[in-house]
Design an enzyme around this catalytic site. Structure first.
Site, PDB file in Angstrom:
ATOM      1  CG  ASP A  17      -2.128   0.943   0.990  1.00 24.39           C
ATOM      2  OD1 ASP A  17      -2.062   1.783   0.062  1.00 24.39           O
ATOM      3  OD2 ASP A  17      -3.112   0.843   1.737  1.00 24.39           O
TER       4      ASP A  17
HETATM    5  C1  BGC Z   1      -4.933   3.351  -0.010  1.00 22.42           C
HETATM    6  C2  BGC Z   1      -5.031   2.365  -1.147  1.00 22.42           C
HETATM    7  C3  BGC Z   1      -4.819   3.058  -2.456  1.00 22.42           C
HETATM    8  C4  BGC Z   1      -3.476   3.746  -2.427  1.00 22.42           C
HETATM    9  C5  BGC Z   1      -3.153   4.498  -3.706  1.00 22.42           C
HETATM   10  C6  BGC Z   1      -3.677   4.193  -0.076  1.00 22.42           C
HETATM   11  O1  BGC Z   1      -3.748   5.252   0.821  1.00 22.42           O
HETATM   12  O2  BGC Z   1      -4.970   2.677   1.220  1.00 22.42           O
HETATM   13  O3  BGC Z   1      -6.277   1.716  -1.117  1.00 22.42           O
HETATM   14  O4  BGC Z   1      -4.911   2.159  -3.519  1.00 22.42           O
HETATM   15  O5  BGC Z   1      -3.464   4.696  -1.363  1.00 22.42           O
HETATM   16  O6  BGC Z   1      -3.935   5.629  -3.820  1.00 22.42           O
END
Ligand code: BGC
Length: 760
Positions: A229
Site C-alpha cells: 500500500d
Molecule cells: C490506499 C489504497 C490506495 C493507495 C493508492 C492508499 O492510501 O490505502 O487503497 O490504492 O493509497 O492511492
C-alpha cells in the site's frame, strides 16, 4: 517475453530499482533493455487516473470517469454475474486509458460499523465478500488488465492504520479475515495483491513472510506480484525477503540502495531480488502484450449501466402498508439536500471525478414526475434552520408521499479515519421526525456506506437503503421508488440497534498501537445470532414489491464423508403480482461442536428472477469447506463428525427450510491423552471410548456403582444416583482413580492405558 533472461541481463542496481515505483503511479522503466514503465491507478468502482499532481488521498483531480456503485452497495446485490460485468466495463476503461492494473477490489471485512472505509468494503461475511470480489476480478482481468486485491490483511480500521497491529488468533484469520483473499486467489488469480499498512500480530504486513509467502503463495498458489500500500514499507530489505515485490510509490531511491547494500553484504539473497523482478515483469508484459489502447470508452453507456446496477443493489428495509412503490400520479415531496446532490461515493483514494452525476430530483423531473423539493438539512454543517424546517414540513404536508433523502455526509465516513459513533447527523434525524409527523406516508432513502442508528424507524413507513450507489444513484432511486424496478438487494451486513451491540465494540480501535480482535470468529450475524439478540435489520434481509415462498428442500444424501460433496436444492416461488428477483441464501450450522462455532454461516446464495406465479429450483453444492472450522492444532480445515443443519431462505433470520445431514470426518486428529485428561473428553472420542469401557467398570467400582449379584448397587442405598455419579465423573481426570481409588490402579496400568488411548 523471456522474463528470466531479461532479468539475468539487469544489474543489481537496476533490479533493486525495479522493486519500487518510478513515481506515484508508474513502475520503473529500464530503457537499455526495452522495459517500459507502466501505470497503475486507483479505483476500484471507477478509474481515478491522475496524471499531474499525484496524491493518494483523492485530494487532487483525476481524469473524468464513471463512478459505479461502491462495494458496500454491489455486495447488497448478491449478484456476482452483475459485478463481473461491471468489472468488464472497468477493464475496458483501463485498456482505453493504458492502465496495467486497477487498484482494487478492497475486500476487508466490515468488523465494526465504525470503519471509515466500510463503504469500500463488501461485507461482514467472508463468503459473500469472497464471491463478489472474485467475480469482479474475473471481470476486469478478462480484459487483460490486472487487479490488486487489497488490503492484505486484517485492515478493518482506519484508526492508526499505518502503525497499529491487528492481533488475532489463527482461526479467526482463517475463517473470517482471509477467505475473500483466498477465494479470489484460488478462483480468479488476481494479477497483484496489495499488502496493508497495519501489522499483524506485531509484524508489518509488508514484511510478513508467513502472510506473503507461506499463506499467499505456498498455500493458495498466488502467481502475481505483491505491491505495498502507498507508504506501507518500514523495513524494505525484510520486505523483499518476506515476498513484497514492489514498493509503492517509492522511497526516492533510499530503499533501493538498501536492497543493493544488503545483497552486497550477504544479508539478502540476490535470487530473491531476481524473483521479485520476474514477478513484476511477468505482469508488466502480460499487460503490454495484450494492450488494446483503441478500446472505446463509452461513458454514456457506462452511466446507463451504473444506474441499472445501482437499482439492483438497493435494499428495501421496510415497507409498511405498501407505501412503496409510489404511484406516478401521486404528488410527491423530495426532502433533503441529498435529493439534489446525492452522496454516492466515499472520500479518499477511491474518489472518482465523475463526468456526470444524477440526483433523484433531476431524474424524477426528467421522467415527468410531479415532485416538489425542500432541501431541509444542510450537508455542510449539522444544521436545520427554522425556515428550512418549516418549508420541509409544508412540502411534506402538501404531498401524498414524502421522501426524505438522508444518510452520512462525506465528512462522516472516509478513508484515513473512523467514525466515532453510528449516528446520522442530528439535523437529519430531527428533519425525518418532523416530516413523519407531517405526513403519514414518509419514506427515507439512505446514502451511507455502513450501518446507522435509526431512532425514527417506528415513525416512517418505508426505508430504502441505497448505500453509496455511484454517479447514477438518483436515477436508480427514482426507478425503485416509483416501481420501474422491483428492489432485490439484501443486506451484506447486520444493522445493530445501537453501536454498543456490535461484537467488536469493546475492542475496536484497540489500545495504543494494538487492536485485539477478541470477538474472534463472532463477527456480525455470527455473534448476534448466537446471542439471540434483537437487531434493527438482520444480515441478508431485503424486501421486494412481490412475495416469495420457499419449499421442497432436498439433500442429495442423508450422510456424507467430509471428502464428498452434497447437493442441495430448494424451490422458490413468486407468490405476488409483480416480477422480481429473490435471493436464496443457504446457511450451514454444526449441531454440536467441540470448538465454539456460530449457529449458522452463509455457504451459498443465488439470485433468481421470477415472473408472477413462477417457481424455480435453486441448487447448491456443499463441500468440506462448507462444514469445516479451522483447527489450530493441525493448521488445517477440519470437520467434526456429526449432524449439521442446512437452512435456506432469504435472510439470516428468515429461513423457512431446514434439514440435517450427517457428516463423517475422514481425518483423525492427533490424540494427546495424559493422566490429566478428563472422562468427558475421552468418552467423546469413539475409539477411546471403546478402550475405556473396561477401565470404566473399575472406576465405577471405586464409586460403588458396580452392580451386586442381586442387581443393586452400593450407592443405590445412598442418595447419589448413577446418573449423578456419571455427571460428576465426567470432569474427573484419569489420575482421579489413583487419588480416590487408593492406588487401585498402578501407574504402570495407567501408562499402558494411555498408550492404547493415544494410538487406538
Ligand atoms: C490506499 C489504497 C490506495 C493507495 C493508492 C492508499 O492510501 O490505502 O487503497 O490504492 O493509497 O492511492
Amino acid at each position: 517475453m523471456d522474463v528470466k533472461a531479461l532479468v539475468s541481463r539487469m544489474t543489481l542496481e537496476e533490479k533493486a530499482g525495479l522493486c519500487s515505483g518510478d513515481d506515484f503511479w508508474h513502475t520503473k522503466a529500464v530503457e537499455r533493455l526495452g522495459i517500459p514503465r507502466v501505470m497503475v491507478s486507483d479505483g476500484p468502482h471507477g478509474l481515478r487516473k491522475q496524471d499531474e499532481a499525484a496524491d493518494h488521498l483523492g485530494i487532487n483531480d483525476s481524469i473524468k470517469a464513471v463512478c459505479f456503485p461502491a462495494a458496500s452497495a454491489t455486495a447488497a446485490s448478491f449478484d456476482p454475474d452483475m459485478i463481473r460485468e461491471m468489472g468488464e466495463e472497468l477493464g475496458d476503461s483501463c485498456q482505453h486509458e493504458k492502465l496495467s492494473v486497477v487498484l482494487g477490489p478492497a475486500v476487508n471485512i466490515k468488523r465494526s460499523p465504525l470503519c471509515g472505509r466500510n463503504f469500500e468494503y463488501f461485507s461482514e461475511d467472508p463468503y459473500l465478500a469472497g464471491k463478489m470480489c472474485t467475480a469482479m476480478i474475473q471481470g476486469v482481468q478478462s480484459r487483460n488488465v490486472g487487479t490488486s486485491i487489497k488490503h492484505f490483511a486484517l485492515n478493518s480500521q482506519e484508526h492508526r492504520r499505518m502503525s497499529s497491529s491487528s492481533d488475532a488468533d489463527e482461526r479467526t484469520m482463517r475463517e473470517i479475515y482471509f477467505p475473500p483473499f483466498e477465494m479470489a486467489v484460488k478462483e480468479a488469480q488476481p494479477w497483484t495483491v496489495m499488502c496493508s499498512y497495519n501489522r499483524i500480530n506485531g509484524v508489518y504486513a509488508s514484511e510478513n513472510p508467513w502472510l506473503l509467502t507461506e499463506v499467499l503463495r505456498k498455500e493458495w498458489g498466488f502467481e502475481g506480484y505483491v505491491m505495498s500500500d502507498w507508504g506501507a514499507v518500514s523495513d524494505r530489505v525484510a520486505g523483499v525477503a518476506a515476498g513484497l515485490d514492489l514498493e509503492m510509490p517509492s522511497s526516492g531511491g533510499v530503499n533501493d540502495r538498501k536492497i543493493v547494500a544488503a545483497v552486497k553484504a550477504g544479508k539478502l539473497d540476490e535470487k530473491l531480488v531476481d524473483q521479485a523482478c520476474e514477478r513484476i515483469l511477468n505482469i508488466t508484459f502480460r499487460y503490454l502484450e495484450n494492450a488494446k489502447p483503441d478500446t472505446p470508452w463509452d461513458k454514456e453507456k457506462q452511466h446507463a449501466r451504473a444506474a441499472e446496477i445501482a437499482a439492483d443493489c438497493m435494499v428495501l428495509l421496510k415497507n409498511e402498508k405498501k407505501v412503496l412503490p409510489i404511484s406516478k400520479r401521486a404528488g410527491v415531496a423530495f426532502i433533503g439536500e441529498f435529493a439534489e446532490k446525492p452522496r454516492f461515493q466515499g472520500g479518499g483514494s477511491s474518489h472518482i471525478n465523475c463526468f456526470r452525476t444524477t440526483g433523484a430530483l433531476e431524474a424524477a423531473r426528467a421522467a415527468g414526475l410531479k415532485v416538489t423539493y425542500a432541501p431541509g438539512y444542510s450537508v455542510e454543517k449539522d444544521s436545520l434552520t427554522p425556515s428550512r424546517l418549516r418549508k420541509a414540513v409544508e412540502a411534506a404536508k402538501a404531498a401524498k408521499v414524502a421522501v426524505v433523502f438522508a444518510g452520512l455526509p462525506d465528512s462522516y465516513e472516509s478513508e484515513g479515519y473512523d467514525r466515532t459513533n453510528m449516528r446520522m447527523p442530528e439535523c437529519q434525524n430531527r428533519l425525518i421526525e418532523a416530516v413523519a409527523e407531517a405526513n403519514p406516508n414518509t419514506v427515507v432513502v439512505l446514502h451511507n456506506g455502513s450501518p446507522v442508528e435509526m431512532p425514527w424507524i417506528g415513525k416512517v413507513k418505508a426505508v430504502l437503503e441505497a448505500y453509496l450507489g455511484g454517479q447514477a444513484v438518483g436515477e436508480a432511486a427514482v426507478r425503485v421508488l416509483f416501481g420501474d424496478v422491483n428492489p432485490s438487494g439484501h443486506l451484506p451486513e447486520t444493522f445493530p440497534l445501537k453501536l454498543e451491540d456490535n461484537p467488536s465494540y469493546l475492542y475496536y480501535g484497540g489500545e495504543g498501537n494494538r487492536t485485539e480482535y477478541r470477538e474472534g470468529v463472532f463477527v456480525g450475524y455470527r455473534y448476534y445470532d448466537k446471542k439471540k439478540m434483537d437487531v434493527l435489520f438482520p444480515f441478508g434481509h431485503g424486501l421486494s414489491y412481490t412475495t416469495f415462498a420457499w419449499s421442497d428442500l432436498k439433500l442429495s444424501r442423508k450422510g456424507i464423508k467430509d471428502t464428498d460433496t452434497l447437493k442441495v436444492t430448494a424451490v422458490v416461488t413468486n407468490t405476488g403480482k409483480r416480477a422480481g428477483k429473490a435471493v436464496a441464501q443457504l446457511y450451514v450450522g454444526d449441531v454440536e461442536s467441540t470448538p465454539l462455532r456460530p449457529l449458522r454461516e452463509l455457504k451459498g446464495f443465488q439470485k433468481v428472477f421470477l415472473k408472477p406465479g413462477e417457481s424455480k429450483k435453486v441448487a447448491f453444492t456443499l463441500d468440506k469447506r462448507s462444514f469445516a472450522y479451522w483447527n489450530e492444532e493441525i493448521h488445517d480445515w477440519h470437520v467434526e463428525t456429526g449432524a449439521f443443519t442446512i437452512e435456506v431462505g432469504d435472510s439470516s433470520r428468515n429461513l423457512p427450510l431446514k434439514a440435517e445431514v450427517q457428516v463423517e470426518s475422514t481425518v483423525e486428529l492427533p490424540r494427546h491423552y495424559t493422566p490429566d485428561s478428563i472422562y468427558l473428553d475421552i468418552m467423546a472420542d469413539p475409539k477411546a471410548k471403546k478402550i475405556m469401557t473396561d477401565y470404566m467398570h473399575q472406576a465405577m467400582e471405586i464409586f460403588g456403582h458396580e452392580e451386586n449379584s442381586d442387581g443393586t448397587t452400593e450407592a443405590a442405598k445412598e442418595a447419589i444416583s448413577e446418573d449423578m455419579t456419571l455427571a460428576m465423573m465426567k470432569y474427573m481426570p484419569l489420575r482421579g482413580s489413583l487419588s480416590f481409588g487408593g492406588g487401585a490402579d498402578s501407574e504402570k496400568q495407567m501408562e499402558e492405558l494411555l498408550k492404547l488411548l493415544n494410538n487406538p
